[in-house]
Write an enzyme that holds these catalytic residues in place. Sequence first.
Site, short mmCIF file in Angstrom:
data_model
loop_
_atom_site.label_atom_id
_atom_site.label_comp_id
_atom_site.label_asym_id
_atom_site.label_seq_id
_atom_site.Cartn_x
_atom_site.Cartn_y
_atom_site.Cartn_z
N GLU A 61 -4.99 77.72 -3.21
CA GLU A 61 -5.09 78.50 -4.46
C GLU A 61 -3.84 78.33 -5.33
O GLU A 61 -3.84 78.76 -6.49
CB GLU A 61 -5.28 79.99 -4.13
CG GLU A 61 -6.67 80.29 -3.59
CD GLU A 61 -6.79 81.73 -3.08
OE1 GLU A 61 -7.92 82.18 -2.90
OE2 GLU A 61 -5.76 82.39 -2.86
N HIS A 73 -14.71 84.12 -5.46
CA HIS A 73 -14.91 84.07 -4.00
C HIS A 73 -16.33 84.47 -3.63
O HIS A 73 -16.56 85.16 -2.65
CB HIS A 73 -13.96 85.04 -3.30
CG HIS A 73 -12.51 84.83 -3.60
ND1 HIS A 73 -11.95 85.14 -4.81
CD2 HIS A 73 -11.51 84.35 -2.83
CE1 HIS A 73 -10.65 84.86 -4.78
NE2 HIS A 73 -10.35 84.37 -3.60
N HIS A 123 -1.76 80.75 3.14
CA HIS A 123 -2.56 81.57 4.05
C HIS A 123 -3.81 80.82 4.47
O HIS A 123 -4.29 79.94 3.77
CB HIS A 123 -2.91 82.94 3.47
CG HIS A 123 -3.79 82.96 2.23
ND1 HIS A 123 -3.47 82.35 1.05
CD2 HIS A 123 -4.98 83.58 2.01
CE1 HIS A 123 -4.42 82.60 0.14
NE2 HIS A 123 -5.35 83.32 0.71
N HIS A 160 -3.61 87.51 -4.94
CA HIS A 160 -4.68 88.43 -5.35
C HIS A 160 -5.45 88.99 -4.15
O HIS A 160 -6.65 89.25 -4.25
CB HIS A 160 -5.62 87.73 -6.34
CG HIS A 160 -6.27 86.48 -5.79
ND1 HIS A 160 -6.44 85.34 -6.53
CD2 HIS A 160 -6.78 86.19 -4.58
CE1 HIS A 160 -7.03 84.41 -5.79
NE2 HIS A 160 -7.26 84.91 -4.60
#
Lengths: 279, 143
Positions: free
Chosen positions: A239, A59, A192, A12
Amino acid sequence: MARIVGMLTTSHVPAIGGAIAKSLQQDAYWKPFFDGFLPVRKWLDEVKPDVAVVLYNDHGLNFFLDKMPTFAVGAAREYHNADEGWGIPTLAPTRGEIDLSWHLINHLVERDFDITTCQEMLVDHAFTIPLKLFWPQSPCPIPAVPVCINTVQFPLPSAKRCYALGEVVGDAIRNWDTDKKVVVIGTGGLSHQLDGERAGFINKDFDLKFMDSMIDDPKWATQFSIHELVEKTGTQGVELVMWLAARAAVKGKVRKVHSNYHIPISNTASGLMALEALE
Amino acid sequence: MAAQKFAYLSRGPIWCRRSTTQRRKEITVTATKLPPIPGTTPFDGEQAKKGYALNKMCFSFNSAECRAEFLCDEEAYMKKYSLNEDQAAGIRARDVLGLIRAGGNAYYLAKFAGILGLNMQDIGALQTGMTVEQFKAKLAAYA
């Protein structure tokens, strides 16, 4: 009773929102990413889910560190996106499915998940961008229920716990007294890391193994602690717990409709999977 | 260091605290399980406590008015959020690693980076001492 048609998972990355706004889908950098969604949309046109349950992580749009729920379930009639501070366009609101929200809430608490309920909830790029990728029309044509998992402030819920959450979400959906078809979406990942001297870390071998495991061995990644997942997939690679929860909701055998893996999108190894429920 | 960092895990309400010996044993076990990951600062309770003011300021940057107010007078805005000296120095110097040491969380710091017009590759390059082109090449090499 409601039926789960399958599971969708995707990265995302906020930059995707910028690329959509600028119509860069066929640009050389973006094409390998966006083309992955074409077979998935075709499948969605065939199975026509009525509702989506979206497992994602906020976030810093709806939740700040003043109150940080580990698991939160949306119970609003409509979910609004808003300015996230870094210039990606704000997307149209998404309709809620309030009966399913309360059904999930009741079921989760009954099964010992002490969740936070949100009758007002802003949804950030982790919710809006995946819906936009799967249903490019605006607004999203089907209603959705957001389920937010804390991946901002440690301690995070373990992979095992997120899997267990997904199992209960799945049981609740299958127990929802309606003939609606539900698709479960998990957003985030794959490997990441945005922060620190290790920024830019990617682990392709782990990601590919993880994607494989989603099909026949969905509990594989639950063997790792959050600390181990950070080490193996980067600070934000954790995530993948949303993928685990989404897969756990489907339960049992699945058929792979499509998958795509592409490095890099922004700083991220992007992953996409669509799995059809067979049971 | 690690034992200190995760010491909070063993604390509990006064009525259920165990003896110091028991606690020490547990901390050692916890610490062995959590070896440091080079170049990585998990945003745990310690960081969250330390960085609260900084992260709260950055959270305010979700609002266009707040971004404009910050740009109009950075020092006054930092004072309004009671940033400590390390945090203020990190903001002044646009020093991402310094801001992480001062308790900054990646997601809130990204909102500060947005004000400066920096994207994630720019931030990655800043933190790793590379040029942006080198950082992009590093990412592409994983493919």
